[in-house]
Design an enzyme around this catalytic site. Sequence first.
Site, PDB file in Angstrom:
ATOM      1  N   ASP A 229      43.530  38.562  46.633  1.00 45.83           N
ATOM      2  CA  ASP A 229      42.242  39.186  46.337  1.00 45.83           C
ATOM      3  C   ASP A 229      41.165  38.149  46.051  1.00 45.83           C
ATOM      4  OD1 ASP A 229      42.353  42.035  46.584  1.00 45.83           O
ATOM      5  OD2 ASP A 229      43.723  42.084  44.890  1.00 45.83           O
TER       6      ASP A 229
ATOM      7  N   HIS B  25      50.612  47.646  42.370  1.00 46.10           N
ATOM      8  CA  HIS B  25      50.864  47.730  43.807  1.00 46.10           C
ATOM      9  C   HIS B  25      52.325  48.022  44.151  1.00 46.10           C
ATOM     10  CE1 HIS B  25      46.873  46.721  45.080  1.00 46.10           C
ATOM     11  NE2 HIS B  25      46.872  45.555  44.465  1.00 46.10           N
TER      12      HIS B  25
ATOM     13  N   GLU C 244      40.253  37.777  40.223  1.00 46.56           N
ATOM     14  CA  GLU C 244      40.518  38.106  41.622  1.00 46.56           C
ATOM     15  C   GLU C 244      39.256  38.326  42.455  1.00 46.56           C
ATOM     16  OE1 GLU C 244      44.175  40.793  41.979  1.00 46.56           O
ATOM     17  OE2 GLU C 244      43.147  41.636  40.246  1.00 46.56           O
TER      18      GLU C 244
END
Length: 268
Positions: free
Chosen positions: A172, A46, A146
């Site tokens: 998540d 990310h 997650e």
Amino acid sequence: MLVNALKEKWAKGQATINGWCSIGSPFTAEIMAAQGYDSICVDVQHGALDYSAALPMFQAMRASGVVLLARAHWLDPASIMKLLDAGAMGIVCPMVNNPEEAARFVSYMRYPPLGQRSFGPTRAGFAMKGYGVQANDAVLAFAMIETAEGMKNLEEIAATPGLDGIYVGPADLTLGLTQGRLPPGFDREEDEMVAAIRRIAEVCRKNGKFAALHCGTAEYAARAIGWGYNMTTVSGDTRLLAASAAASVARFRELTETSGAEGEKGAY
């Protein structure tokens, strides 16, 4: 002999703090590495960076002696092996949902006969004395739990041979377990989420695995250590920069507005 300082500290029962780099800058990474963290993770998933940025970030952090970790962009052998060759001493792999995926991840981390990692540690071989097949015992494989599926298969994932630990991504995980009923974020206080986070630590301990949790504050991170986590990440470069800048601006506004009001009063 190639050693991983995180493993040595955990063997002594010491908790560690991990830093997080999402800004693709060697200078930012160098600054983060100089602050006393036990390890720093470069976020290729990310973060605003790719491999071409991660490599010079590793180089910039070498002098600090901090343990270098990386979050791969996915369960992809090319990404994982290349980050290891660049010098990562541990990989955090996102979205591991079942024991089959966990086993594949482990296989990408180890040279034969323990796995299928291709030999060619281009930078690692120069940056770390004694780097070779013995890296099998030094590098850390962290699978991220997650999703609801990952949580359902937690026991089986944690029992995966060669997996070193589980890294919890609370944002998540919250989305997955509550199906969007709760917003994503760190430092969960909801009973159901605290129970899930604590259960992961318990299952890791039962299976002889290390447990890591991404946190927003040092206070929550300290609580997590009390729950049995071995490593906690506290915030990250983007959030720390934003928070410090915002606090500075807010303090300036407060002081100048007060002095301005007093000056105005004095003028009359």
